[in-house]
Design an enzyme around this catalytic site. Structure first.
Site, mmCIF file in Angstrom:
data_model
loop_
_atom_site.group_PDB
_atom_site.id
_atom_site.type_symbol
_atom_site.label_atom_id
_atom_site.label_comp_id
_atom_site.label_asym_id
_atom_site.label_seq_id
_atom_site.Cartn_x
_atom_site.Cartn_y
_atom_site.Cartn_z
ATOM 1 N N ALA A 58 96.583 22.080 -19.206
ATOM 2 C CA ALA A 58 95.463 22.703 -19.912
ATOM 3 C C ALA A 58 94.157 21.945 -19.676
ATOM 4 C CB ALA A 58 95.773 22.773 -21.400
ATOM 5 N N HIS A 137 98.717 27.006 -14.053
ATOM 6 C CA HIS A 137 98.803 25.999 -15.112
ATOM 7 C C HIS A 137 99.450 26.568 -16.362
ATOM 8 C CE1 HIS A 137 95.817 27.242 -18.151
ATOM 9 N NE2 HIS A 137 95.248 27.871 -17.134
ATOM 10 N N CYS A 138 99.853 25.659 -17.232
ATOM 11 C CA CYS A 138 100.281 25.984 -18.592
ATOM 12 C C CYS A 138 99.741 24.851 -19.461
ATOM 13 C CB CYS A 138 101.799 26.164 -18.685
ATOM 14 S SG CYS A 138 102.772 24.773 -18.083
ATOM 15 N N ALA A 139 100.378 24.533 -20.556
ATOM 16 C CA ALA A 139 99.863 23.468 -21.419
ATOM 17 C C ALA A 139 100.025 22.090 -20.779
ATOM 18 C CB ALA A 139 100.550 23.512 -22.782
ATOM 19 N N SER A 145 104.372 26.914 -15.807
ATOM 20 C CA SER A 145 103.643 27.036 -14.542
ATOM 21 C C SER A 145 104.492 26.563 -13.372
ATOM 22 C CB SER A 145 102.332 26.247 -14.607
ATOM 23 O OG SER A 145 102.568 24.895 -14.955
#
Length: 198
Positions: A58, A137-139, A145
């Site tokens: 993130a 992406h993710c967190a 991701s």
């Protein structure tokens, strides 16, 4: 998966004259052991894991100056939504990049596999554009991701699940949850049958 459409996404794989032993689909335990072997030396917010394909968290997704510096043209957010990584088209307004958001939970019971083919198509199209560079992406940049990047490599680059994990792990430590690993196993088995790997 429609094989005509899938074939459009794949790059041909050149095989040598020596015939390797048949591919054995990995067990969940063997995949988890493979993931526990940390290969990347450092922890970064963003890493290039395949030519022009970046995997990040993130923080990286919100760092507009870093995205510009890296020449990112497309962003895939695998943690989209108000209570997750709330970026989106509005967040990136004024930047010349395209956004694709998926509201996925990092939960072993969440079915991320429904996004494997659409995201693979999106990434393939983005990388086909001159100077196309994609951030997925993710967190944390290790589960949701990473799972989508692994699926892309399997679908579009004709890699086995083990090859895809090894490719990504050489650049970034990843840890898809057990449910996502099972979904990737299903994809690996399906692609293996379609391509005659086993």
């Amino acid at each position: 998966m429609d094989s005509l459409q899938k074939q459009d996404l794949r790059r041909p794989k050149i095989h040598g004259a020596v015939q390797a032993s048949p591919y054995q689909p990995p067990t969940l335990a063997s995949l988890q052991r493979l993931l526990w072997v940390r290969q990347a030396a450092t922890l970064n917010h963003i890493d290039e894991v395949w030519p022009s394909l970046f995997l990040g968290d993130a923080y990286a997704a919100r760092d507009k100056s870093k995205l510009i510096q890296l020449g990112i043209t497309h962003v895939v957010n695998a943690a989209a939504g108000k209570f997750q990584v709330d970026t989106g088209a509005k967040f990136y307004r004024g930047m010349s990049l395209e956004y694709y958001g998926i509201e996925a939970d990092d939960n072993p019971f969440f079915d991320l596999s429904v996004y494997f083919l659409p995201v693979a198509r999106y990434i393939r199209a983005a990388l086909s554009v001159p100077q196309g560079r994609v951030l997925v992406h993710c967190a944390m940049g290790v589960s949701r991701s990473a799972t989508l990047v692994l699926a892309f490599l399997m679908i579009c680059e004709n890699m086995t699940l083990v090859e895809a994990i090894q490719t990504v792990q050489a650049h970034r430590n990843i840890c898809p949850n057990s449910g996502f690993l099972r979904q990737l196993q299903v994809l690996d088995n399906r692609l293996g049958r379609e391509t005659g790997r086993f």
